[in-house]
Design a protein around this motif. Structure first.
Motif, PDB file in Angstrom:
ATOM      1  N   GLY A   1      10.174 -14.282   9.342  1.00 14.56           N
ATOM      2  CA  GLY A   1       9.168 -13.805   8.400  1.00 14.56           C
ATOM      3  C   GLY A   1       8.415 -14.892   7.668  1.00 14.56           C
ATOM      4  N   ARG A   2       8.652 -16.176   8.013  1.00 14.47           N
ATOM      5  CA  ARG A   2       7.964 -17.242   7.284  1.00 14.47           C
ATOM      6  C   ARG A   2       6.500 -17.378   7.704  1.00 14.47           C
ATOM      7  NH1 ARG A   2       9.301 -23.786   6.529  1.00 14.47           N
ATOM      8  NH2 ARG A   2       7.208 -24.255   5.698  1.00 14.47           N
ATOM      9  N   TYR A   3       6.219 -17.303   8.996  1.00 14.81           N
ATOM     10  CA  TYR A   3       4.862 -17.564   9.489  1.00 14.81           C
ATOM     11  C   TYR A   3       4.236 -16.294  10.056  1.00 14.81           C
ATOM     12  CZ  TYR A   3       6.477 -22.413   9.325  1.00 14.81           C
ATOM     13  OH  TYR A   3       6.993 -23.618   8.923  1.00 14.81           O
ATOM     14  N   LEU A   4       2.999 -16.047   9.674  1.00 15.52           N
ATOM     15  CA  LEU A   4       2.203 -14.970  10.246  1.00 15.52           C
ATOM     16  C   LEU A   4       0.927 -15.572  10.817  1.00 15.52           C
ATOM     17  CD1 LEU A   4       1.235 -12.084  10.808  1.00 15.52           C
ATOM     18  CD2 LEU A   4       0.384 -12.002   8.435  1.00 15.52           C
ATOM     19  N   TRP A   5       0.821 -15.554  12.153  1.00  9.41           N
ATOM     20  CA  TRP A   5      -0.400 -15.999  12.817  1.00  9.41           C
ATOM     21  C   TRP A   5      -1.346 -14.814  12.977  1.00  9.41           C
ATOM     22  CZ3 TRP A   5      -1.527 -21.013  14.243  1.00  9.41           C
ATOM     23  CH2 TRP A   5      -0.474 -21.938  14.201  1.00  9.41           C
ATOM     24  N   PHE A   6      -2.645 -15.073  12.942  1.00  6.17           N
ATOM     25  CA  PHE A   6      -3.645 -14.024  13.100  1.00  6.17           C
ATOM     26  C   PHE A   6      -4.871 -14.600  13.799  1.00  6.17           C
ATOM     27  CE2 PHE A   6      -4.089 -16.041   8.975  1.00  6.17           C
ATOM     28  CZ  PHE A   6      -5.450 -16.287   8.844  1.00  6.17           C
ATOM     29  N   TYR A   7      -5.696 -13.713  14.358  1.00  6.07           N
ATOM     30  CA  TYR A   7      -6.901 -14.139  15.055  1.00  6.07           C
ATOM     31  C   TYR A   7      -8.029 -14.397  14.055  1.00  6.07           C
ATOM     32  CZ  TYR A   7      -4.709 -11.881  19.172  1.00  6.07           C
ATOM     33  OH  TYR A   7      -3.877 -11.480  20.183  1.00  6.07           O
ATOM     34  N   CYS A   8      -8.831 -15.419  14.347  1.00 12.73           N
ATOM     35  CA  CYS A   8     -10.024 -15.742  13.565  1.00 12.73           C
ATOM     36  C   CYS A   8     -11.244 -15.730  14.491  1.00 12.73           C
ATOM     37  CB  CYS A   8      -9.913 -17.137  12.949  1.00 12.73           C
ATOM     38  SG  CYS A   8      -8.567 -17.344  11.769  1.00 12.73           S
TER      39      CYS A   8
ATOM     40  N   THR B   1       2.255  -4.466  11.557  1.00 16.02           N
ATOM     41  CA  THR B   1       1.000  -5.197  11.400  1.00 16.02           C
ATOM     42  C   THR B   1      -0.105  -4.466  12.155  1.00 16.02           C
ATOM     43  OG1 THR B   1       1.578  -6.609  13.288  1.00 16.02           O
ATOM     44  CG2 THR B   1       2.055  -7.465  11.088  1.00 16.02           C
ATOM     45  N   PHE B   2      -1.339  -4.622  11.682  1.00 12.83           N
ATOM     46  CA  PHE B   2      -2.475  -3.947  12.309  1.00 12.83           C
ATOM     47  C   PHE B   2      -3.762  -4.593  11.811  1.00 12.83           C
ATOM     48  CE2 PHE B   2      -1.004  -1.668   8.568  1.00 12.83           C
ATOM     49  CZ  PHE B   2      -2.148  -1.523   7.793  1.00 12.83           C
TER      50      PHE B   2
ATOM     51  N   PRO C   1     -14.804 -15.350   8.905  1.00 12.33           N
ATOM     52  CA  PRO C   1     -15.492 -14.089   8.616  1.00 12.33           C
ATOM     53  C   PRO C   1     -14.767 -12.874   9.175  1.00 12.33           C
ATOM     54  CG  PRO C   1     -17.028 -15.750   9.427  1.00 12.33           C
ATOM     55  CD  PRO C   1     -15.658 -16.301   9.642  1.00 12.33           C
ATOM     56  N   ILE C   2     -14.102 -13.045  10.319  1.00 11.35           N
ATOM     57  CA  ILE C   2     -13.344 -11.957  10.937  1.00 11.35           C
ATOM     58  C   ILE C   2     -11.902 -12.414  11.099  1.00 11.35           C
ATOM     59  CG2 ILE C   2     -13.018 -10.633  13.079  1.00 11.35           C
ATOM     60  CD1 ILE C   2     -16.053 -10.556  13.328  1.00 11.35           C
ATOM     61  N   GLN C   3     -10.954 -11.613  10.567  1.00  7.81           N
ATOM     62  CA  GLN C   3      -9.528 -11.918  10.654  1.00  7.81           C
ATOM     63  C   GLN C   3      -8.803 -10.671  11.152  1.00  7.81           C
ATOM     64  OE1 GLN C   3      -9.526 -15.265   7.048  1.00  7.81           O
ATOM     65  NE2 GLN C   3      -8.384 -13.370   6.750  1.00  7.81           N
ATOM     66  N   GLN C   4      -8.068 -10.825  12.244  1.00  8.71           N
ATOM     67  CA  GLN C   4      -7.444  -9.680  12.901  1.00  8.71           C
ATOM     68  C   GLN C   4      -5.955  -9.901  13.095  1.00  8.71           C
ATOM     69  OE1 GLN C   4     -11.012  -9.808  16.096  1.00  8.71           O
ATOM     70  NE2 GLN C   4      -9.420  -8.329  16.575  1.00  8.71           N
ATOM     71  N   GLY C   5      -5.222  -8.788  13.164  1.00  3.11           N
ATOM     72  CA  GLY C   5      -3.842  -8.863  13.608  1.00  3.11           C
ATOM     73  C   GLY C   5      -3.788  -9.107  15.105  1.00  3.11           C
TER      74      GLY C   5
ATOM     75  N   VAL D   1      -6.561  -8.285   8.327  1.00  3.58           N
ATOM     76  CA  VAL D   1      -5.172  -8.104   8.745  1.00  3.58           C
ATOM     77  C   VAL D   1      -4.473  -7.203   7.731  1.00  3.58           C
ATOM     78  CG1 VAL D   1      -2.984  -9.254   9.274  1.00  3.58           C
ATOM     79  CG2 VAL D   1      -5.162 -10.410   9.748  1.00  3.58           C
ATOM     80  N   GLY D   2      -3.783  -6.168   8.216  1.00  6.25           N
ATOM     81  CA  GLY D   2      -3.030  -5.276   7.351  1.00  6.25           C
ATOM     82  C   GLY D   2      -1.545  -5.287   7.678  1.00  6.25           C
ATOM     83  N   ILE D   3      -0.711  -5.019   6.665  1.00  6.57           N
ATOM     84  CA  ILE D   3       0.748  -4.978   6.839  1.00  6.57           C
ATOM     85  C   ILE D   3       1.317  -3.837   6.006  1.00  6.57           C
ATOM     86  CG2 ILE D   3       2.931  -6.222   6.512  1.00  6.57           C
ATOM     87  CD1 ILE D   3       1.423  -8.829   6.783  1.00  6.57           C
ATOM     88  N   ALA D   4       2.213  -3.058   6.602  1.00  6.72           N
ATOM     89  CA  ALA D   4       2.914  -1.994   5.888  1.00  6.72           C
ATOM     90  C   ALA D   4       4.414  -2.183   6.087  1.00  6.72           C
ATOM     91  CB  ALA D   4       2.485  -0.621   6.386  1.00  6.72           C
ATOM     92  N   GLU D   5       5.208  -1.662   5.139  1.00  4.54           N
ATOM     93  CA  GLU D   5       6.657  -1.729   5.247  1.00  4.54           C
ATOM     94  C   GLU D   5       7.185  -0.527   6.029  1.00  4.54           C
ATOM     95  OE1 GLU D   5       8.781  -3.838   1.647  1.00  4.54           O
ATOM     96  OE2 GLU D   5       7.421  -2.292   0.895  1.00  4.54           O
ATOM     97  N   THR D   6       7.997  -0.792   7.026  1.00  3.87           N
ATOM     98  CA  THR D   6       8.534   0.289   7.850  1.00  3.87           C
ATOM     99  C   THR D   6       9.426   1.225   7.058  1.00  3.87           C
ATOM    100  OG1 THR D   6       8.475  -1.220   9.749  1.00  3.87           O
ATOM    101  CG2 THR D   6       9.782   0.791   9.980  1.00  3.87           C
ATOM    102  N   SER D   7      10.222   0.698   6.145  1.00  3.99           N
ATOM    103  CA  SER D   7      11.161   1.532   5.390  1.00  3.99           C
ATOM    104  C   SER D   7      10.433   2.629   4.634  1.00  3.99           C
ATOM    105  CB  SER D   7      11.970   0.667   4.415  1.00  3.99           C
ATOM    106  OG  SER D   7      11.112  -0.026   3.518  1.00  3.99           O
ATOM    107  N   GLN D   8       9.276   2.306   4.076  1.00  2.43           N
ATOM    108  CA  GLN D   8       8.484   3.306   3.359  1.00  2.43           C
ATOM    109  C   GLN D   8       8.021   4.415   4.307  1.00  2.43           C
ATOM    110  OE1 GLN D   8       4.162   3.513   0.993  1.00  2.43           O
ATOM    111  NE2 GLN D   8       4.602   1.947   2.485  1.00  2.43           N
ATOM    112  N   LEU D   9       7.608   4.028   5.496  1.00  2.64           N
ATOM    113  CA  LEU D   9       7.086   4.995   6.470  1.00  2.64           C
ATOM    114  C   LEU D   9       8.208   5.914   6.965  1.00  2.64           C
ATOM    115  CD1 LEU D   9       4.788   2.555   8.471  1.00  2.64           C
ATOM    116  CD2 LEU D   9       4.154   4.076   6.575  1.00  2.64           C
ATOM    117  N   ILE D  10       9.404   5.367   7.140  1.00  2.23           N
ATOM    118  CA  ILE D  10      10.545   6.185   7.554  1.00  2.23           C
ATOM    119  C   ILE D  10      10.874   7.204   6.476  1.00  2.23           C
ATOM    120  CG2 ILE D  10      13.017   6.144   8.075  1.00  2.23           C
ATOM    121  CD1 ILE D  10      12.592   3.398   9.366  1.00  2.23           C
ATOM    122  N   GLU D  11      10.891   6.757   5.233  1.00  3.48           N
ATOM    123  CA  GLU D  11      11.244   7.640   4.128  1.00  3.48           C
ATOM    124  C   GLU D  11      10.240   8.775   3.993  1.00  3.48           C
ATOM    125  OE1 GLU D  11      13.450   9.271   1.219  1.00  3.48           O
ATOM    126  OE2 GLU D  11      14.012   7.536   2.447  1.00  3.48           O
ATOM    127  N   LEU D  12       8.955   8.478   4.144  1.00  2.00           N
ATOM    128  CA  LEU D  12       7.918   9.484   3.984  1.00  2.00           C
ATOM    129  C   LEU D  12       7.839  10.456   5.166  1.00  2.00           C
ATOM    130  CD1 LEU D  12       5.050   7.296   2.469  1.00  2.00           C
ATOM    131  CD2 LEU D  12       6.427   9.025   1.281  1.00  2.00           C
TER     132      LEU D  12
END
Length: 386
Positions: free
Chosen positions: A46-53, A362-363, A30-34, A373-384
């Protein structure tokens, strides 16, 4: 190999300013966190992403994992505890509990393996959790942990090979040191936080009084030899510290600023000032390995309060070279059912950090009306933010 951008388990979102990010939409809890920002939830390839449940109404967390090679998501109830840490080379998960330090692989056919038992003193003190945030020594041969007892905090390292424990430092009763983090380049140095004091008479935690030197004692450097150095924080205020990748600086949040403390120097330097009217502009922050870019979370005011567990929040990106600040997620709303009078029992602050060689951020986010759990690409943030 799949990525968050093309995995069937992630859904794209677009912030009001055009920033794109991806939310883990497949639910195994029910709850999933970075992860808390001290540790990356990703393996370095980049193969495995662990997160809190988490599973209401039970308190506490266990861990789930996304395998981007097979594009599968799983959760492991036996990982309940604290201090979760991912081995960046193997993707294996380490964590602590009342029985000691454990490890398990991301593969469901494997079983959890005990790495170490708690030292006898901690067992006698009935320690319930082994470490706030476990971290490796630079050679990955030991694991740093802070053990909280009624007789004070025990800071030391567990051998990955044989489970033996080496005590570095033991605080006085009523003086907890937590958030222990190993220096990434020096296996004989760590950082701890003295953020609260324990009153054995009332059984409550209180903010610590100033030391005899008049310094707020949050920032503590501990050596393997038992040495201790207290760093004076900027404007005598510090929270949520982390190491620079080269081990030469520590960073922390101070009021509405991100601050850099170059070890060996006496004066800390403000990296940026990020106010939020009526709220808190800097809860937690993290930077890239080259220290050019930062991510930070903060609170929005709600019901006349600047902060409470579950309050509205934001995630931002700061470009140190251009001086420009942009939103990653402008507004994380309150999840239905949580109020200032009945706050979340889970630590759901966004806790943004850079991962996978600074490729992603990640956030934790609530934009979908739940904890995700959210994920953004750093390259996009640098460009903007140029």
């Amino acid at each position: 190999m799949f990525s968050p951008m093309n995995s069937r388990h992630f859904t794209e979102r677009v912030n009001e300013n055009g920033v794109r990010y991806w939310v883990l939409s497949t639910r195994v809890a029910p709850i999933q966190q970075g992860f808390y920002f001290v540790n990356s939830g990703f393996s370095e390839d980049g193969r495995y992403l662990w997160f809190y449940c988490a599973f209401l109404p039970a308190a506490g967390h266990c861990a789930g994992v996304v395998d981007f090679l097979t594009d599968e998501v799983r959760w492991f109830p036996e990982t309940r505890g604290s201090g979760w840490m991912v081995d960046p080379l193997t993707g294996n998960l380490y964590w602590g509990c009342g029985q000691g330090i454990y490890m398990r692989t991301p593969h469901p056919q494997d079983r959890a393996v005990q790495i170490a038992e708690l030292p006898e003193e901690a067992v006698r003190a009935r320690v319930q959790e082994a470490g706030t945030h476990l971290t490796f020594t630079p050679d990955r041969k030991e694991i740093l942990a802070d053990l909280q007892t009624c007789f004070g905090s025990i800071v030391g390292t567990f051998s990955v090979k044989d489970g033996s424990f080496t005590e570095w430092y033991h605080t006085k009763p009523g003086t907890p040191y937590n958030h222990a983090q190993m220096c990434p380049t020096n296996g004989d140095l760590c950082m701890c936080a003295h953020e609260i004091s324990y009153n054995p008479t009332t059984g409550k935690n209180d903010k610590p009084a100033l030391t005899e030197e008049g310094i707020y004692p949050r920032l503590q450097l501990i050596g393997r030899d038992g040495s201790r150095e207290m760093r004076k924080p900027y404007k005598n205020a510090a929270t949520h510290e982390w190491w620079a990748a080269d081990g030469k600086s520590i960073y922390y949040c101070s009021s509405e600023s991100i601050v850099q403390d170059r070890l060996g120097e006496h004066e800390a330097e403000v990296v940026c000032h990020i106010p939020i009217e009526g709220g808190n502009g800097t809860w937690h922050a993290h930077c890239t390995e080259d220290e050019k870019y930062f991510v930070v979370d903060g609170s929005h005011p709600y019901a006349g309060k600047t902060w409470w567990r579950g309050c509205p929040s934001t995630v931002r990106f700061y470009n140190r070279e251009s001086g420009k600040l942009i939103d990653v997620v402008s507004y994380n709303p309150v999840v239905e059912g949580w109020t200032p009078e009945k706050p979340s029992i889970y630590h759901i602050d966004p806790h943004p950090r850079f991962v996978v060689g600074d490729r992603y951020v990640t956030f934790t986010t609530t934009v979908c009306g739940r904890v995700d759990v959210g994920i953004a690409e750093t390259s996009q943030l640098i460009e903007l933010s140029r």
